[in-house]
Write a protein that holds these residues in place. Sequence first.
Motif, short mmCIF file in Angstrom:
data_model
loop_
_atom_site.label_atom_id
_atom_site.label_comp_id
_atom_site.label_asym_id
_atom_site.label_seq_id
_atom_site.Cartn_x
_atom_site.Cartn_y
_atom_site.Cartn_z
N PHE A 135 0.80 -1.22 0.00
CA PHE A 135 0.00 0.00 0.00
C PHE A 135 0.84 1.27 0.00
O PHE A 135 0.39 2.32 -0.43
N ASP A 136 2.08 1.17 0.48
CA ASP A 136 2.94 2.37 0.51
C ASP A 136 3.71 2.55 -0.80
O ASP A 136 4.37 3.56 -0.99
N SER A 137 3.60 1.57 -1.69
CA SER A 137 4.28 1.67 -2.98
C SER A 137 3.38 1.05 -4.04
O SER A 137 3.61 -0.06 -4.51
N PRO A 138 2.31 1.74 -4.40
CA PRO A 138 1.30 1.15 -5.28
C PRO A 138 1.85 0.78 -6.66
O PRO A 138 2.77 1.41 -7.17
N MET A 139 1.27 -0.27 -7.22
CA MET A 139 1.64 -0.69 -8.57
C MET A 139 1.12 0.35 -9.57
O MET A 139 -0.06 0.72 -9.51
N PRO A 140 1.94 0.81 -10.48
CA PRO A 140 1.47 1.79 -11.45
C PRO A 140 0.52 1.20 -12.48
O PRO A 140 -0.30 1.91 -13.07
N HIS A 141 0.61 -0.11 -12.70
CA HIS A 141 -0.25 -0.77 -13.69
C HIS A 141 -0.73 -2.10 -13.12
O HIS A 141 0.02 -2.81 -12.46
N ARG A 142 -1.97 -2.43 -13.38
CA ARG A 142 -2.55 -3.67 -12.85
C ARG A 142 -2.06 -4.88 -13.63
O ARG A 142 -1.45 -4.77 -14.69
N ASN A 143 -2.35 -6.07 -13.08
CA ASN A 143 -2.09 -7.31 -13.79
C ASN A 143 -3.06 -7.43 -14.96
O ASN A 143 -4.17 -6.90 -14.93
N ALA A 310 2.89 -25.73 -12.25
CA ALA A 310 1.54 -25.60 -11.70
C ALA A 310 1.44 -26.08 -10.25
O ALA A 310 2.34 -26.71 -9.71
N LEU A 311 0.30 -25.78 -9.68
CA LEU A 311 -0.03 -26.24 -8.33
C LEU A 311 0.15 -27.75 -8.23
O LEU A 311 -0.40 -28.51 -9.02
N GLY A 312 0.96 -28.16 -7.25
CA GLY A 312 1.21 -29.59 -7.06
C GLY A 312 2.30 -30.15 -7.94
O GLY A 312 2.66 -31.32 -7.80
N TYR A 313 2.81 -29.36 -8.88
CA TYR A 313 3.83 -29.83 -9.81
C TYR A 313 5.03 -28.89 -9.84
O TYR A 313 5.66 -28.68 -10.87
N GLY A 314 5.32 -28.28 -8.69
CA GLY A 314 6.48 -27.40 -8.60
C GLY A 314 6.13 -25.94 -8.46
O GLY A 314 6.97 -25.07 -8.68
N LEU A 315 4.89 -25.63 -8.07
CA LEU A 315 4.47 -24.23 -7.94
C LEU A 315 5.34 -23.48 -6.94
O LEU A 315 5.66 -22.31 -7.14
N ASP A 316 5.73 -24.16 -5.86
CA ASP A 316 6.57 -23.51 -4.87
C ASP A 316 7.91 -23.07 -5.47
O ASP A 316 8.42 -21.98 -5.17
N TYR A 317 8.46 -23.90 -6.35
CA TYR A 317 9.73 -23.54 -6.99
C TYR A 317 9.53 -22.41 -7.98
O TYR A 317 10.36 -21.50 -8.08
N ALA A 318 8.43 -22.46 -8.74
CA ALA A 318 8.14 -21.38 -9.69
C ALA A 318 7.97 -20.06 -8.96
O ALA A 318 8.47 -19.01 -9.40
N TYR A 319 7.26 -20.10 -7.83
CA TYR A 319 7.07 -18.89 -7.03
C TYR A 319 8.41 -18.34 -6.55
O TYR A 319 8.70 -17.15 -6.68
N THR A 320 9.24 -19.22 -6.01
CA THR A 320 10.54 -18.80 -5.49
C THR A 320 11.41 -18.20 -6.59
O THR A 320 12.07 -17.18 -6.40
N GLY A 381 -2.31 -19.05 -10.77
CA GLY A 381 -2.13 -17.66 -11.15
C GLY A 381 -2.02 -16.73 -9.96
O GLY A 381 -1.14 -15.86 -9.92
N LEU A 382 -2.90 -16.90 -8.98
CA LEU A 382 -2.90 -16.01 -7.82
C LEU A 382 -1.59 -16.11 -7.05
O LEU A 382 -1.03 -15.10 -6.62
N THR A 383 -1.08 -17.32 -6.90
CA THR A 383 0.19 -17.51 -6.19
C THR A 383 1.31 -16.74 -6.88
O THR A 383 2.10 -16.03 -6.23
N LEU A 384 1.38 -16.84 -8.20
CA LEU A 384 2.46 -16.17 -8.93
C LEU A 384 2.24 -14.66 -9.01
O LEU A 384 3.20 -13.91 -9.19
N SER A 385 1.01 -14.22 -8.87
CA SER A 385 0.77 -12.77 -8.83
C SER A 385 1.44 -12.16 -7.60
O SER A 385 1.92 -11.03 -7.63
N LEU A 391 1.58 -10.62 -16.27
CA LEU A 391 0.69 -11.06 -17.34
C LEU A 391 0.43 -12.55 -17.20
O LEU A 391 1.35 -13.34 -17.02
N PHE A 392 -0.86 -12.94 -17.28
CA PHE A 392 -1.25 -14.34 -17.14
C PHE A 392 -1.81 -14.86 -18.45
O PHE A 392 -2.73 -14.25 -19.02
N MET A 393 -1.30 -15.98 -18.94
CA MET A 393 -1.85 -16.66 -20.09
C MET A 393 -2.78 -17.75 -19.57
O MET A 393 -2.33 -18.69 -18.92
N MET A 394 -4.09 -17.65 -19.88
CA MET A 394 -5.07 -18.52 -19.24
C MET A 394 -6.05 -19.09 -20.26
O MET A 394 -6.09 -18.67 -21.42
N MET A 395 -6.92 -20.04 -19.79
CA MET A 395 -7.86 -20.70 -20.68
C MET A 395 -9.30 -20.71 -20.18
O MET A 395 -10.21 -20.38 -20.92
#
Length: 429
Positions: A135-143, A310-320, A381-385, A391-395
């Motif tokens: 909140f003290d450093s707002p994003m200039p552009h949304r996802n 993806a979730l359950g397939y390495g999401l924690d590593y992708a996030y890190t 998607g939410l985790t990586l946000s 930018l999210f590529m989704m279906m």
Amino acid sequence: MTKKIKLSELGSLLGGDIEALEGVKIEGDVEIDLGQMGMNPQMAYALGHETAQMALHLMNISRILGYPIDQVLGGQQVAAPKKLSKLIESKFSVGKIEEWKTPIQEVVLGATSSDGGSRKSTITLGGEKSLPYYFDSPMPHRNHITMDVFDMPINMAKAVKSNYEDVINSPAEWAKKVVRDFGADMVTIHLISTDPNIKDTSPAQAAKTVEEVLQAVDVPIVIGGSGNPEKDPAVLEKAAEAAEGERCILASASLNLDYARIAEAAKKYNHVVLSWTQLEINAQKELNRKLMKQCGVARENILMDPTTAALGYGLDYAYTNMERIRLAGLSGDTELNFPMSSGTTNAWGAREAWMTASPLKEDSDWGPREYRGPIWEIITGLTLSLAGNDLFMMMHPTAVQVLKEITQTLYGLKETEPLNIDNWITAVV
């Protein structure tokens, strides 16, 4: 016989068996050194006030139960404790991360008529000066979200395919639907038919498909190849030419193909290069460095895709991995301070997202896959946000709706309508 002990001895008894306190009687006054307890006078007063209030309540309960509390007190009147006139003064200040001195590079996608293109509006990614949603450093552009479109029918999870059966044979109509009906900010056209192992469609035919999609929608687009490292450079070169001046994303340049050809096409026809690596921060630095220094791609024309597990397939590593990249960029690494894209549709590669039930008989019930699949994509998607993805590529349209609602709420947009859970359930079912 009642045993008498000193208060100083009580601690040693409490450390042992609680039965050791049976028959113990504590006598004498109790002195408490507030300084040793780390308690200042104001805190002590507040604690005393609360203790007195509890004592009064307990004495009133004793009276109700018929106990002669007033006689025990010798007729003494117990005065009500003094009320606090004001709260303890306190100040709150937001901590600053002194190392975060480098903003993330801004990248503009799409070009309007005034810019030499035909898009209705442009999208800007990047520009952050901290991790997302501070909140003290707002994003200039949304996802933003780009939805996948394919140049031929493909195998998809039933929960996804049911939304596109009426347009699956027409990339242009498919693109129209995701923008008009599902609120996509952008469209990703995957030219998978160009793969020599599928249809081996020519680069010229792929370019024609790109032209059709550009005419069908007025949002920025992503142009994706088939993933074939030998064929993709030629396909993306021809597609870039067909979309000249539209500032599309060319997906993608990677270390396992001729990235220099893709970089040259982006420079020649005014597009953005998607720098794609596989979950390895040093590889991402290397590719970005080569695009800038070896190929001469301007910083404002580079977008990163560090790969989504993806979730359950390495999401924690992708996030890190994404979080490390973002923190390095904010801290001054100019080879990593670029906006990021996530292939969030990788969530549908997880069997839990699309299988009817677990293949293991002893496993617990997975629940209806109509809910599971979209939730799998949303959580990915939410985790990586939170790691800084832009930018999210989704279906799945429901996953898109929910993720947009959450990220735009966190971003602070006031004009978005609250998510209607009834519509969500209807859309899923």
